[in-house]
Design a protein around this motif. Structure first.
Motif, PDB file in Angstrom:
ATOM      1  N   GLY A   1     -35.701-108.205 -37.020  1.00 40.92           N
ATOM      2  CA  GLY A   1     -34.927-108.850 -35.962  1.00 40.92           C
ATOM      3  C   GLY A   1     -34.132-110.054 -36.399  1.00 40.92           C
ATOM      4  N   ALA A   2     -34.146-110.382 -37.702  1.00 42.27           N
ATOM      5  CA  ALA A   2     -33.414-111.552 -38.178  1.00 42.27           C
ATOM      6  C   ALA A   2     -31.911-111.317 -38.132  1.00 42.27           C
TER       7      ALA A   2
ATOM      8  N   ALA B   1     -23.786-111.341 -19.133  1.00 42.10           N
ATOM      9  CA  ALA B   1     -25.191-111.744 -19.266  1.00 42.10           C
ATOM     10  C   ALA B   1     -25.763-111.408 -20.638  1.00 42.10           C
ATOM     11  N   MET B   2     -24.990-110.688 -21.450  1.00 43.01           N
ATOM     12  CA  MET B   2     -25.445-110.223 -22.768  1.00 43.01           C
ATOM     13  C   MET B   2     -26.748-109.443 -22.625  1.00 43.01           C
ATOM     14  N   THR B   3     -26.753-108.491 -21.703  1.00 43.20           N
ATOM     15  CA  THR B   3     -27.932-107.648 -21.507  1.00 43.20           C
ATOM     16  C   THR B   3     -27.565-106.185 -21.673  1.00 43.20           C
ATOM     17  N   LEU B   4     -28.535-105.403 -22.099  1.00 41.63           N
ATOM     18  CA  LEU B   4     -28.355-103.970 -22.297  1.00 41.63           C
ATOM     19  C   LEU B   4     -29.448-103.231 -21.536  1.00 41.63           C
TER      20      LEU B   4
ATOM     21  N   ILE C   1     -40.894-113.414 -31.528  1.00 38.14           N
ATOM     22  CA  ILE C   1     -39.713-113.981 -30.871  1.00 38.14           C
ATOM     23  C   ILE C   1     -38.894-112.879 -30.216  1.00 38.14           C
ATOM     24  N   ARG C   2     -38.826-111.723 -30.866  1.00 35.20           N
ATOM     25  CA  ARG C   2     -37.997-110.617 -30.398  1.00 35.20           C
ATOM     26  C   ARG C   2     -38.700-109.726 -29.371  1.00 35.20           C
TER      27      ARG C   2
ATOM     28  N   VAL D   1     -34.133-105.200 -25.140  1.00 32.28           N
ATOM     29  CA  VAL D   1     -33.842-106.439 -25.862  1.00 32.28           C
ATOM     30  C   VAL D   1     -33.100-106.122 -27.147  1.00 32.28           C
ATOM     31  N   THR D   2     -32.022-106.863 -27.392  1.00 36.28           N
ATOM     32  CA  THR D   2     -31.281-106.767 -28.646  1.00 36.28           C
ATOM     33  C   THR D   2     -31.091-108.161 -29.215  1.00 36.28           C
ATOM     34  N   THR D   3     -30.838-108.231 -30.506  1.00 35.68           N
ATOM     35  CA  THR D   3     -30.398-109.496 -31.080  1.00 35.68           C
ATOM     36  C   THR D   3     -28.928-109.697 -30.709  1.00 35.68           C
TER      37      THR D   3
END
Length: 299
Positions: free
Chosen positions: A163-164, A208-211, A132-133, A219-221
């Motif tokens: 990644g939980a 956008a919650m992007t890094l 998923i991550r 990708v981050t949680t």
């Protein structure tokens, strides 16, 4: 609404659903609408429609783009128990006895959250979480909670590192489970103040919650993103673990200061050239953590 004199209806008390006949001396209650509860008083024949007890929570849930939760659990009784309580809280639930087909169905009907057992036939919950991550996957920002019989500290840390967003052990309280699901969903909502933070090689897009790290999308949680965003908003300021829990996790009932250490370590692996000698996320011994601009940026 007209009910025949001897009709059987469904009524609810605080924890059970039972059937009864009008005229048995008890109010018969049945939920026909997510925001309203219909109450029929058999002796007087009165019918009253009132707001449901958790109507505000239902309204809040309706604002989420999808209130669908995917549950991966091979025990039928536990799966039914989870479904019953999540549906009572206003969620739609899809259950899977194995990990097979979960991602394919999630890509067709994106859930707002995954609730995963670790030990299930045909696959491993942690491996599913890692898939998923995967960077670039459309589900990579979807919250994940483990619900498992593995209770050791090592398992908890491994689950968070995979990644939980949360880790719940069995046996569990259904009320606590629902509360933690809602807490994770609140925590994973986008930040309220959009903007772009540029710090050295980092670009943090809060809208956008992007890094981006050195120009590459990373990708981050949702929790990792909120933690980095909060620290980057306050460069050079030292925060204790408890302060970070209050600011980022918000509801600290179910998390410990150790959770902060795990997430800082995960972020360092993603943003630092050398996680053992971090440039951005500094440890202040005996105090906590601070975000620093690289020396060339600070100058």
């Amino acid at each position: 609404l007209c009910l025949p004199p001897r009709s059987r209806v469904l009524y609810f008390d605080s924890s059970h659903a039972r059937s009864g006949r009008p005229g048995d001396g008890r109010a018969a209650r049945s939920v026909f609408h997510p925001f309203l509860t219909l109450t029929v008083y058999p002796e007087s024949g009165a019918t009253v429609i009132v707001p449901a007890i958790n109507s505000y929570e239902h309204i809040a849930l309706s604002m989420i783009s999808s209130n669908r939760i995917f549950v991966v659990e091979d025990d039928v009784d536990i799966s039914r128990l989870i479904s019953h309580h999540l549906e009572a809280a206003g969620f739609r639930v899809r259950t899977f006895p194995t990990t097979q087909g979960v991602l394919a169905e999630a890509e067709r009907n994106k859930p707002c959250l995954f609730l995963l057992d670790i030990m299930v036939p045909g696959g491993d919950g942690m491996e599913l979480c890692r898939r998923i991550r995967q960077p670039g996957e459309p589900l990579s920002m979807t919250p994940v909670i483990f619900l498992t019989a593995r209770t050791s500290e090592g398992d908890r840390v491994l689950g968070l590192e995979s990644g939980a967003d949360d880790y719940i052990t069995k046996p569990f309280s259904t009320r606590e489970l629902v509360a933690r699901v809602k807490t994770v969903l609140r925590r994973c909502q986008p930040p309220l103040s959009p903007g772009l933070i540029v710090a050295g090689a980092l670009e943090i897009d809060t809208a956008a919650m992007t890094l981006r790290v050195r120009g590459e999308l990373t990708v981050t949680t949702a929790t990792e993103f909120r933690l980095l965003h909060y620290l980057a908003q306050h460069p050079s300021r030292v925060f204790t673990r408890d302060q970070l829990l209050d600011a980022v996790w918000r509801d600290t009932t179910f998390v410990s200061p150790r959770s902060v250490d795990v997430y800082v370590r995960k972020l360092r692996e993603k943003i630092e050239k050398n996680p053992e000698r971090p440039e951005y996320l500094k440890t202040v011994r005996g105090a906590g953590y601070r975000f620093e601009l690289p020396r060339e940026e600070a100058q």
